[in-house]
Write an enzyme that holds these catalytic residues in place. Structure first.
Site, PDB file in Angstrom:
ATOM      1  N   LYS A  16       5.257   8.756   8.624  1.00  0.00           N
ATOM      2  CA  LYS A  16       5.040   8.206   9.967  1.00  0.00           C
ATOM      3  C   LYS A  16       6.084   8.698  10.974  1.00  0.00           C
ATOM      4  CE  LYS A  16       2.540   4.284   8.032  1.00  0.00           C
ATOM      5  NZ  LYS A  16       1.154   4.266   8.543  1.00  0.00           N
TER       6      LYS A  16
ATOM      7  N   TYR B  79       0.861  -1.186   0.000  1.00  0.00           N
ATOM      8  CA  TYR B  79       0.000   0.000   0.000  1.00  0.00           C
ATOM      9  C   TYR B  79       0.889   1.225   0.000  1.00  0.00           C
ATOM     10  CZ  TYR B  79      -3.476   3.392   1.787  1.00  0.00           C
ATOM     11  OH  TYR B  79      -4.294   4.483   1.954  1.00  0.00           O
TER      12      TYR B  79
ATOM     13  N   ASP C 236       9.350   2.531  -0.900  1.00  0.00           N
ATOM     14  CA  ASP C 236       8.369   3.174  -0.026  1.00  0.00           C
ATOM     15  C   ASP C 236       8.705   2.791   1.416  1.00  0.00           C
ATOM     16  OD1 ASP C 236       4.703   3.186   0.282  1.00  0.00           O
ATOM     17  OD2 ASP C 236       6.316   3.951   1.558  1.00  0.00           O
TER      18      ASP C 236
HETATM   19  P1  KE4 Z   1      -0.526   8.118   4.740  1.00  0.00           P
HETATM   20  O1  KE4 Z   1      -1.079   8.868   3.552  1.00  0.00           O
HETATM   21  O2  KE4 Z   1      -1.586   7.274   5.431  1.00  0.00           O
HETATM   22  O3  KE4 Z   1       0.267   8.997   5.696  1.00  0.00           O
HETATM   23  O4  KE4 Z   1       0.594   7.090   4.185  1.00  0.00           O
HETATM   24  C1  KE4 Z   1       0.238   6.175   3.162  1.00  0.00           C
HETATM   25  C2  KE4 Z   1       1.185   4.994   3.233  1.00  0.00           C
HETATM   26  C3  KE4 Z   1       2.201   4.904   2.290  1.00  0.00           C
HETATM   27  N1  KE4 Z   1       3.085   3.876   2.313  1.00  0.00           N
HETATM   28  C4  KE4 Z   1       3.002   2.909   3.269  1.00  0.00           C
HETATM   29  C5  KE4 Z   1       4.004   1.791   3.248  1.00  0.00           C
HETATM   30  C6  KE4 Z   1       1.978   2.963   4.255  1.00  0.00           C
HETATM   31  O5  KE4 Z   1       1.906   1.977   5.192  1.00  0.00           O
HETATM   32  C7  KE4 Z   1       1.062   4.019   4.250  1.00  0.00           C
HETATM   33  C8  KE4 Z   1      -0.070   4.121   5.253  1.00  0.00           C
HETATM   34  N2  KE4 Z   1      -0.206   3.005   6.144  1.00  0.00           N
HETATM   35  C9  KE4 Z   1      -1.555   2.727   6.618  1.00  0.00           C
HETATM   36  C10 KE4 Z   1      -1.557   1.518   7.563  1.00  0.00           C
HETATM   37  N3  KE4 Z   1      -0.604   0.524   7.269  1.00  0.00           N
HETATM   38  C11 KE4 Z   1      -2.154   3.912   7.277  1.00  0.00           C
HETATM   39  C12 KE4 Z   1      -3.362   3.641   8.126  1.00  0.00           C
HETATM   40  C13 KE4 Z   1      -4.592   4.276   7.547  1.00  0.00           C
HETATM   41  O6  KE4 Z   1      -4.783   4.204   6.316  1.00  0.00           O
HETATM   42  O7  KE4 Z   1      -5.345   4.836   8.350  1.00  0.00           O
END
Ligand code: KE4
Length: 427
Positions: A268, A145, A240
């Site tokens: 994060k 993701y 990523d």
């Molecule tokens: P954000 O846009 O949520 O800050 O980041 C997206 C993203 C990009 N790349 C990786 C590897 C990620 O894990 C994420 C976001 N992670 C999820 C949970 N694994 C966020 C939780 C959510 O969507 O509320």
């Protein structure tokens, strides 16, 4: 365990005001059932809900809170920054300092740009790759993701997987068609794709340790193979590291595995829990971003000084000697205890772990890709989640997520967790 009446009352009100009552789908507990706990406070390794229940937190807000909640130096830095003004939309000294720290820590960074979310970092890195190569297609991997930008909602992980959303309505088919999603850890599939579409790929985007189908480490040679294939075909390798950056080591997974990407996405932890992320990499690429170059990306709150202060304080704490050894020791201890507890209870599990990020899959395994992760017994996971919650342990509400140990988790906390797992797995 006291009641959860306030959580239920507030969440019911939220459901009238926000889709699903949440501001991000995975928070709705769709995969595990029951009413999400409404969290009032975090302190150290614990979070507290609006009914006064306390939980040992392994969610860590999906990764950022590696120091634990309300870490004093982070709180002080944020308070100081806020008192000086929340945002200026102008260069600030803090963003320069943070850029220097990131370039000093992450091997692939020669230049960096700060943004406000991992989604923004990943979508900007892809736009740069497309602009720099003049190519449109991108390869990602099933179960990974990279945020919710259109190009990535194809066989995505995390919430898309948890809620079994095929991709997403609203993503134009011509956009989705430019994304090819392949099985993680399958280099032959990548080689076939390059053979069939040589010269068409702008980028390969990969989580160097997958965290969004649950934790799936790279098989030996996988990342090295991607690096070689990309180099040979003029395709950019984008790591990523939104989860793994400063999680699996000071220099992220690229330092751990010795892989030099062309571009890196961070998020994060680098914001210490505030909205801050970044993308960066080779100077000859990053210098093509406006205003130095023609490729456009912008953001009102990019490099926000309060978020930068949280990030700087967090990274300063992580730079201390022994931090990652401590996290590794705690991770290894808990992995061993959970594995033994499951074996004693004769529950088939696979525990995948890198450092302080791990997932307990309810399947005999192995789990090296999404197809194998999806063999997990989701009902069994939900029972485990609810049982641990009743014991005061707060895990991510999905089999397809990572759980995290923070610096704030003490050996006593881990022993408490292991004892709870023994009881719950034996149910
Ligand atoms: P954000 O846009 O949520 O800050 O980041 C997206 C993203 C990009 N790349 C990786 C590897 C990620 O894990 C994420 C976001 N992670 C999820 C949970 N694994 C966020 C939780 C959510 O969507 O509320």
């Amino acid at each position: 365990m006291t009641s959860t009446a306030n959580s239920e009352r507030i969440f019911q009100a939220a459901r009238q005001l926000m889709p699903g009552g949440v501001n991000s789908p995975v928070r709705a507990w769709g995969a595990v059932g029951g009413s999400p706990r409404v969290i009032a406070q975090g302190k150290g390794a614990r979070v507290y809900d609006v009914d006064g229940n306390s939980y040992l937190d392994y969610m860590a807000s999906w990764g950022p809170l590696i120091l634990g909640h309300a870490y004093p130096q982070v709180v002080a830095a944020v308070s100081r920054a806020a008192a000086l003004g929340a945002s200026f939309g102008a260069p600030t000294p803090g963003e320069v300092e943070l850029a220097q720290v990131l370039l000093g820590a992450v091997p692939g960074l020669e230049m960096v740009r700060l943004v406000s979310s991992g989604t923004e970092a990943c979508m900007s890195a892809l736009r740069l790759a497309r602009g720099a190569t003049g190519r449109d297609r991108v390869i990602k991997f099933d179960g990974c993701y990279h945020g919710h930008a259109d190009s990535f909602l194809v066989a995505a992980g995390s919430g898309v997987l948890t809620h079994a959303i095929p991709g997403s309505p609203g993503v134009p088919q011509p956009i989705a068609d430019l994304t090819l999603s392949l099985p993680y850890n399958d280099l032959d599939a990548v080689r076939r794709a390059f053979k069939d579409h040589s010269g068409e790929f702008a980028a390969v985007m990969v989580e160097p340790v997958a965290g969004n189908m649950g934790v799936v480490p790279p098989q030996p040679g996988f990342l090295e193979g991607l690096r070689q294939i990309c180099t040979e075909s003029g395709t950019l390798l984008i790591l990523d590291e939104v989860i793994t950056g400063f999680r699996v080591g000071w220099g992220g997974a690229q330092a751990l595995y010795g892989i030099k990407p062309d571009l890196t996405c961070l998020g994060k932890i680098v914001g210490g829990g505030l909205p801050l992320a970044a993308y960066g990499g080779r100077r000859d690429l990053m210098s093509q971003m406006a205003p130095e170059g023609p490729i456009y990306q912008a953001g009102t709150l990019s490099g926000n000084p309060v978020a930068v202060a949280a990030g700087l304080a967090t990274l300063a704490a992580l730079e201390q000697p022994g931090v990652y050894e401590d996290l590794e020791e705690k991770g290894a201890w808990l992995e061993n205890e959970l594995t033994r507890a499951a074996a004693k209870a004769k529950v088939p599990v696979t525990l995948n772990r890198v450092g302080s990020m791990m997932t307990l899959f309810f399947t005999a395994g192995p789990v090296t890709n999404l197809e194998e992760a999806k063999k997990s017994d989701l009902k069994r996971f939900s029972r485990f989640f609810q049982g641990m919650l009743a014991e005061g342990i707060y895990l991510p509400p999905s089999q397809f997520e990572a759980f995290f140990i923070s610096l704030a988790h003490t050996p006593k906390d881990l022993e408490f967790t292991a004892a709870a797992a023994r009881r719950v797995l034996a149910l």
